[in-house]
Design an enzyme around this catalytic site. Sequence first.
Site, PDB file in Angstrom:
ATOM      1  N   ASN A   1      36.276  20.281 -34.002  1.00 23.12           N
ATOM      2  CA  ASN A   1      35.480  21.137 -34.879  1.00 23.12           C
ATOM      3  C   ASN A   1      35.999  21.102 -36.311  1.00 23.12           C
ATOM      4  O   ASN A   1      37.179  20.844 -36.550  1.00 23.12           O
ATOM      5  CB  ASN A   1      35.497  22.586 -34.357  1.00 23.12           C
ATOM      6  CG  ASN A   1      34.923  22.681 -32.946  1.00 23.12           C
ATOM      7  OD1 ASN A   1      34.164  21.808 -32.540  1.00 23.12           O
ATOM      8  ND2 ASN A   1      35.325  23.695 -32.201  1.00 23.12           N
TER       9      ASN A   1
ATOM     10  N   HIS B   1      38.521  15.638 -36.641  1.00 23.83           N
ATOM     11  CA  HIS B   1      37.330  15.203 -37.395  1.00 23.83           C
ATOM     12  C   HIS B   1      37.244  15.849 -38.766  1.00 23.83           C
ATOM     13  O   HIS B   1      36.171  15.946 -39.339  1.00 23.83           O
ATOM     14  CB  HIS B   1      36.054  15.480 -36.577  1.00 23.83           C
ATOM     15  CG  HIS B   1      35.985  14.627 -35.353  1.00 23.83           C
ATOM     16  ND1 HIS B   1      35.161  14.912 -34.293  1.00 23.83           N
ATOM     17  CD2 HIS B   1      36.662  13.499 -35.003  1.00 23.83           C
ATOM     18  CE1 HIS B   1      35.329  13.988 -33.343  1.00 23.83           C
ATOM     19  NE2 HIS B   1      36.239  13.128 -33.764  1.00 23.83           N
TER      20      HIS B   1
ATOM     21  N   CYS C   1      36.676   7.353 -55.282  1.00 19.78           N
ATOM     22  CA  CYS C   1      38.107   7.190 -55.624  1.00 19.78           C
ATOM     23  C   CYS C   1      39.020   8.007 -54.725  1.00 19.78           C
ATOM     24  O   CYS C   1      40.240   7.921 -54.840  1.00 19.78           O
ATOM     25  CB  CYS C   1      38.333   7.590 -57.090  1.00 19.78           C
ATOM     26  SG  CYS C   1      38.239   9.376 -57.366  1.00 19.78           S
TER      27      CYS C   1
ATOM     28  N   GLY D   1      34.528  23.358 -24.177  1.00 21.58           N
ATOM     29  CA  GLY D   1      33.350  23.337 -25.049  1.00 21.58           C
ATOM     30  C   GLY D   1      33.064  22.013 -25.712  1.00 21.58           C
ATOM     31  O   GLY D   1      32.649  21.983 -26.875  1.00 21.58           O
TER      32      GLY D   1
ATOM     33  N   SER E   1      31.173  18.056 -25.129  1.00 25.69           N
ATOM     34  CA  SER E   1      30.291  17.223 -24.292  1.00 25.69           C
ATOM     35  C   SER E   1      30.997  15.929 -23.895  1.00 25.69           C
ATOM     36  O   SER E   1      30.465  15.144 -23.121  1.00 25.69           O
ATOM     37  CB  SER E   1      29.003  16.890 -25.045  1.00 25.69           C
ATOM     38  OG  SER E   1      29.346  16.215 -26.255  1.00 25.69           O
TER      39      SER E   1
ATOM     40  N   GLU F   1      28.219  23.602 -18.691  1.00 27.94           N
ATOM     41  CA  GLU F   1      27.500  22.421 -18.192  1.00 27.94           C
ATOM     42  C   GLU F   1      28.457  21.305 -17.788  1.00 27.94           C
ATOM     43  O   GLU F   1      29.591  21.239 -18.247  1.00 27.94           O
ATOM     44  CB  GLU F   1      26.561  21.893 -19.299  1.00 27.94           C
ATOM     45  CG  GLU F   1      25.392  22.835 -19.591  1.00 27.94           C
ATOM     46  CD  GLU F   1      24.571  22.347 -20.794  1.00 27.94           C
ATOM     47  OE1 GLU F   1      23.862  23.179 -21.385  1.00 27.94           O
ATOM     48  OE2 GLU F   1      24.682  21.139 -21.143  1.00 27.94           O
TER      49      GLU F   1
HETATM   50  C1  BV8 Z   1      35.542   5.729 -34.776  1.00 32.94           C
HETATM   51  C2  BV8 Z   1      32.272  15.418 -37.808  1.00 32.94           C
HETATM   52  C3  BV8 Z   1      36.625   3.687 -35.270  1.00 32.94           C
HETATM   53  C4  BV8 Z   1      31.214  15.496 -38.804  1.00 32.94           C
HETATM   54  C5  BV8 Z   1      31.672  14.109 -35.863  1.00 32.94           C
HETATM   55  C6  BV8 Z   1      29.003   2.153 -32.681  1.00 32.94           C
HETATM   56  C7  BV8 Z   1      29.290   2.060 -34.043  1.00 32.94           C
HETATM   57  C8  BV8 Z   1      30.309   2.831 -34.620  1.00 32.94           C
HETATM   58  C9  BV8 Z   1      31.048   3.700 -33.835  1.00 32.94           C
HETATM   59  C10 BV8 Z   1      30.738   3.766 -32.490  1.00 32.94           C
HETATM   60  C11 BV8 Z   1      29.738   3.026 -31.893  1.00 32.94           C
HETATM   61  N1  BV8 Z   1      29.683   3.344 -30.578  1.00 32.94           N
HETATM   62  C12 BV8 Z   1      30.614   4.265 -30.305  1.00 32.94           C
HETATM   63  C13 BV8 Z   1      31.264   4.511 -31.461  1.00 32.94           C
HETATM   64  C14 BV8 Z   1      32.339   5.410 -31.623  1.00 32.94           C
HETATM   65  C15 BV8 Z   1      31.747   6.714 -32.144  1.00 32.94           C
HETATM   66  C16 BV8 Z   1      31.237   7.478 -30.939  1.00 32.94           C
HETATM   67  O1  BV8 Z   1      32.016   7.934 -30.134  1.00 32.94           O
HETATM   68  N2  BV8 Z   1      29.889   7.590 -30.802  1.00 32.94           N
HETATM   69  C17 BV8 Z   1      29.344   8.277 -29.632  1.00 32.94           C
HETATM   70  C18 BV8 Z   1      28.209   9.216 -30.087  1.00 32.94           C
HETATM   71  C19 BV8 Z   1      28.855   7.228 -28.649  1.00 32.94           C
HETATM   72  N3  BV8 Z   1      32.880   7.377 -32.747  1.00 32.94           N
HETATM   73  C20 BV8 Z   1      33.113   7.230 -34.054  1.00 32.94           C
HETATM   74  O2  BV8 Z   1      32.370   6.646 -34.830  1.00 32.94           O
HETATM   75  C21 BV8 Z   1      34.412   7.836 -34.514  1.00 32.94           C
HETATM   76  N4  BV8 Z   1      35.112   6.878 -35.315  1.00 32.94           N
HETATM   77  O3  BV8 Z   1      35.333   5.399 -33.649  1.00 32.94           O
HETATM   78  O4  BV8 Z   1      36.248   4.952 -35.706  1.00 32.94           O
HETATM   79  C22 BV8 Z   1      35.494   2.790 -35.636  1.00 32.94           C
HETATM   80  C23 BV8 Z   1      35.335   2.423 -36.954  1.00 32.94           C
HETATM   81  C24 BV8 Z   1      34.299   1.562 -37.286  1.00 32.94           C
HETATM   82  C25 BV8 Z   1      33.407   1.080 -36.311  1.00 32.94           C
HETATM   83  C26 BV8 Z   1      33.571   1.486 -34.978  1.00 32.94           C
HETATM   84  C27 BV8 Z   1      34.600   2.353 -34.640  1.00 32.94           C
HETATM   85  C28 BV8 Z   1      34.144   9.056 -35.379  1.00 32.94           C
HETATM   86  C29 BV8 Z   1      33.610  10.169 -34.512  1.00 32.94           C
HETATM   87  C30 BV8 Z   1      33.569  11.466 -35.314  1.00 32.94           C
HETATM   88  C31 BV8 Z   1      32.159  11.699 -35.791  1.00 32.94           C
HETATM   89  N5  BV8 Z   1      32.105  13.019 -36.435  1.00 32.94           N
HETATM   90  N6  BV8 Z   1      31.653  15.270 -36.498  1.00 32.94           N
HETATM   91  C32 BV8 Z   1      30.403  16.750 -38.642  1.00 32.94           C
HETATM   92  O5  BV8 Z   1      30.788  17.636 -37.837  1.00 32.94           O
HETATM   93  O6  BV8 Z   1      29.386  16.829 -39.327  1.00 32.94           O
HETATM   94  S1  BV8 Z   1      31.164  14.062 -34.250  1.00 32.94           S
HETATM   95  C33 BV8 Z   1      30.481  15.538 -33.683  1.00 32.94           C
HETATM   96  O7  BV8 Z   1      30.254  15.353 -32.283  1.00 32.94           O
HETATM   97  C34 BV8 Z   1      31.426  16.720 -33.683  1.00 32.94           C
HETATM   98  O8  BV8 Z   1      32.341  16.735 -34.703  1.00 32.94           O
HETATM   99  C35 BV8 Z   1      32.162  16.643 -32.396  1.00 32.94           C
HETATM  100  O9  BV8 Z   1      33.419  16.141 -32.677  1.00 32.94           O
HETATM  101  C36 BV8 Z   1      31.469  15.578 -31.648  1.00 32.94           C
HETATM  102  C37 BV8 Z   1      31.295  15.945 -30.209  1.00 32.94           C
HETATM  103  O10 BV8 Z   1      30.484  17.079 -30.150  1.00 32.94           O
HETATM  104  P1  BV8 Z   1      31.041  18.352 -29.338  1.00 32.94           P
HETATM  105  O11 BV8 Z   1      32.079  19.021 -30.158  1.00 32.94           O
HETATM  106  O12 BV8 Z   1      31.427  17.956 -27.961  1.00 32.94           O
HETATM  107  O13 BV8 Z   1      29.768  19.272 -29.332  1.00 32.94           O
HETATM  108  P2  BV8 Z   1      28.454  19.047 -28.463  1.00 32.94           P
HETATM  109  O14 BV8 Z   1      27.352  19.852 -29.065  1.00 32.94           O
HETATM  110  O15 BV8 Z   1      28.233  17.587 -28.220  1.00 32.94           O
HETATM  111  O16 BV8 Z   1      28.832  19.696 -27.050  1.00 32.94           O
HETATM  112  C38 BV8 Z   1      29.037  21.089 -26.983  1.00 32.94           C
HETATM  113  C39 BV8 Z   1      29.484  21.371 -25.571  1.00 32.94           C
HETATM  114  O17 BV8 Z   1      29.826  22.739 -25.489  1.00 32.94           O
HETATM  115  C40 BV8 Z   1      28.403  21.112 -24.543  1.00 32.94           C
HETATM  116  O18 BV8 Z   1      28.951  20.394 -23.464  1.00 32.94           O
HETATM  117  C41 BV8 Z   1      27.980  22.523 -24.103  1.00 32.94           C
HETATM  118  O19 BV8 Z   1      27.652  22.567 -22.725  1.00 32.94           O
HETATM  119  C42 BV8 Z   1      29.233  23.296 -24.338  1.00 32.94           C
HETATM  120  N7  BV8 Z   1      29.049  24.718 -24.644  1.00 32.94           N
HETATM  121  C43 BV8 Z   1      27.998  25.316 -25.244  1.00 32.94           C
HETATM  122  N8  BV8 Z   1      28.253  26.653 -25.359  1.00 32.94           N
HETATM  123  C44 BV8 Z   1      29.498  26.863 -24.840  1.00 32.94           C
HETATM  124  C45 BV8 Z   1      30.006  25.638 -24.385  1.00 32.94           C
HETATM  125  N9  BV8 Z   1      31.223  25.521 -23.822  1.00 32.94           N
HETATM  126  C46 BV8 Z   1      31.960  26.645 -23.686  1.00 32.94           C
HETATM  127  N10 BV8 Z   1      31.538  27.861 -24.099  1.00 32.94           N
HETATM  128  C47 BV8 Z   1      30.321  28.006 -24.682  1.00 32.94           C
HETATM  129  N11 BV8 Z   1      29.903  29.233 -25.094  1.00 32.94           N
HETATM  130 ZN    ZN Z   2      36.131   9.761 -57.991  1.00 30.62          ZN
END
Ligand code: BV8
Ligand code: ZN
Length: 250
Positions: free
Chosen positions: A104, A121, A132, A189, A191, A217
């Site tokens: 987060n 993140h 820069c 919390g 996915s 979930e």
């Molecule tokens: C990387 C910050 C090396 C910004 C975020 C193809 C090309 C390029 C990259 C990739 C690719 N294929 C795969 C990748 C890697 C990619 C990736 O993993 N993609 C996924 C989607 C397949 N990862 C990256 O790109 C990472 N960098 O790999 O660098 C690289 C370099 C160059 C080329 C390749 C690789 C960077 C990843 C970070 C991205 N930034 N956010 C912003 O916030 O705006 S990601 C964003 O989703 C969030 O920050 C969070 O980190 C992430 C996951 O989300 P969650 O936090 O899990 O939230 P979500 O809504 O999904 O789930 C909520 C959960 O809570 C649910 O399960 C729900 O049931 C539950 N819930 C709900 N209520 C409750 C609860 N649980 C408990 N209590 C409750 N009350």
């Molecule tokens: Zn600058």
Amino acid sequence: MNGTMISNTLIDRLANARLVVAFTGAGVSAESGVATFRATDGLWSRFKPEELANVQAFLANPQMVWEWYQARRDVILNARPNPGHIAIAELEELVPKVSVITQNIDGLHAAAGSSEVIELHGTIRKNFCQSCGKRYDDDALLTVEDVQRCGCGGMIRPQVVWFGENLPEDAVTLAEERSIAASVFLSIGTSSVVYPAAGLPLIAREYGAYLVEVNPEETPLSHSMHETIRLASGEALPEIVARLRTLKSA
Ligand code: BV8
Ligand code: ZN
């Protein structure tokens, strides 16, 4: 051990733990009113990650991406830690060492009093120049409508990790160290779909941690967990802390 029950095994493991990791995602902030990404009303339901949380989108539509972050900042800057964040902070009174590894960007774990928070993140509370790298930490930027320019002419952006960008190296190194050393690893919390963050629970399990998922979930990692607690974090975590406190005072 599956279901909503919180097992005695978990409470015993926590009572004897040297290091507990709380690995969190957007779900832990849901009860603070901060929208998650992938829930039906989540942030991504209207947008797609590739449309907004990446450099190409920012360079192509800087104002649109900036406005999306300003809209999220409006919510986040008025959000308060919820009982889930607070329980994680209170765990520090009951366990020798607690490390929070969060995906987060809302800063709510620090606001709740957690002493070690690893922000994999980045943070929405800081900005820097896309060209820069100059840092822009002043809060005034958190509420301006239009994307701002740096003195070098580059555009100023939030200090968050976008898709395709590397995570901060020091954060990843420390997060891996803590996951390897964890006695209990709570995955709360999230996915469990975004890597490399989602790989940490598996590292912890490989090195002997008791692996627990707190999420209403199922996730792709549920089957790797030693225990799954199908409750909201704001409900499960205070109960876990209360039972641990009782056990330790017995
Ligand atoms: C990387 C910050 C090396 C910004 C975020 C193809 C090309 C390029 C990259 C990739 C690719 N294929 C795969 C990748 C890697 C990619 C990736 O993993 N993609 C996924 C989607 C397949 N990862 C990256 O790109 C990472 N960098 O790999 O660098 C690289 C370099 C160059 C080329 C390749 C690789 C960077 C990843 C970070 C991205 N930034 N956010 C912003 O916030 O705006 S990601 C964003 O989703 C969030 O920050 C969070 O980190 C992430 C996951 O989300 P969650 O936090 O899990 O939230 P979500 O809504 O999904 O789930 C909520 C959960 O809570 C649910 O399960 C729900 O049931 C539950 N819930 C709900 N209520 C409750 C609860 N649980 C408990 N209590 C409750 N009350
Ligand atoms: Zn600058």
